[in-house]
Write an enzyme that holds these catalytic residues in place. Structure first.
Site, mmCIF file in Angstrom:
data_model
loop_
_atom_site.group_PDB
_atom_site.id
_atom_site.type_symbol
_atom_site.label_atom_id
_atom_site.label_comp_id
_atom_site.label_asym_id
_atom_site.label_seq_id
_atom_site.Cartn_x
_atom_site.Cartn_y
_atom_site.Cartn_z
ATOM 1 N N HIS A 209 0.862 -1.186 -0.042
ATOM 2 C CA HIS A 209 0.035 0.020 0.021
ATOM 3 C C HIS A 209 0.880 1.161 -0.211
ATOM 4 C CE1 HIS A 209 -3.714 -1.908 1.939
ATOM 5 N NE2 HIS A 209 -3.425 -2.488 0.995
ATOM 6 N N CYS B 142 -5.909 1.712 5.952
ATOM 7 C CA CYS B 142 -6.608 0.590 6.385
ATOM 8 C C CYS B 142 -6.337 0.267 7.808
ATOM 9 C CB CYS B 142 -6.625 -0.449 5.322
ATOM 10 S SG CYS B 142 -4.752 -1.177 5.276
ATOM 11 N N GLU C 159 0.856 3.734 2.011
ATOM 12 C CA GLU C 159 1.439 4.239 3.099
ATOM 13 C C GLU C 159 2.575 3.176 3.562
ATOM 14 O OE1 GLU C 159 -1.835 3.492 2.371
ATOM 15 O OE2 GLU C 159 -3.061 4.101 3.868
ATOM 16 N N CYS D 34 -2.249 -0.629 7.605
ATOM 17 C CA CYS D 34 -1.389 0.546 7.484
ATOM 18 C C CYS D 34 -1.396 1.543 8.647
ATOM 19 C CB CYS D 34 -2.038 1.591 6.279
ATOM 20 S SG CYS D 34 -1.353 0.609 4.656
#
Length: 150
Positions: free
Chosen positions: A53, A83, A55, A86
């Site tokens: 992701h 999410c 992040e 993260c």
């Protein structure tokens, strides 16, 4: 740099993800003086890695660049509410502030879902502000998924 300028930079990263067929989420990390430390976007498909992701990618880049596992004093800008995976990584990295664009009622982990930072077991709770350039951040995601469905 100011919040809107930094979120615009994160949106540029999201557009790069979209060009690759990735879910268009972009992120960047800046230090306490506003210096850009890392920027990235979703790369889960490109890297065959469900943890890639935006992040996570900027956290990895910054830690490697700064040769540390802690990013104290850093601010994360991301186009979508992180999410739970993260959000937890942000906490473990000790990031000071999180600014995000679009809210994510289905998959968010901060202001929705498991509310990671409200849990007693949370190691570190950053300051969080959502809704920065929310319309623009939501639109790129909505357009992406609309195109995928057609």
């Amino acid at each position: 740099m100011e919040q809107l300028t930094l979120m615009t930079t994160a949106l540029q990263q999201a557009k790069l993800a979209q060009q690759l067929g990735e879910v268009p989420v972009g992120a960047l990390l800046v230090d306490g003086s506003g210096r850009l430390i890392a920027k990235s976007h979703n790369l889960t498909i490109q890297h065959c890695d469900p943890t890639a992701h935006a992040e996570i990618n900027v956290i990895r880049q910054a830690c490697k660049k700064l040769k540390t596992e802690r990013l104290e004093g850093m601010t994360l800008y991301v186009t979508l509410e992180p999410c739970s995976m993260c959000a937890t990584a942000i906490s473990f990295a000790r990031i000071k502030q999180v600014y995000y664009g679009a809210y994510d009622p289905k998959g968010g982990g901060i202001d929705h879902g498991p509310y990671i930072y409200d849990q007693e077991t949370c190691h570190h709770k950053p300051t969080v502000l959502g809704g920065i350039l929310e319309k623009e951040c939501s639109k790129i995601l909505a357009d992406f998924f609309k195109e995928k469905r057609s």
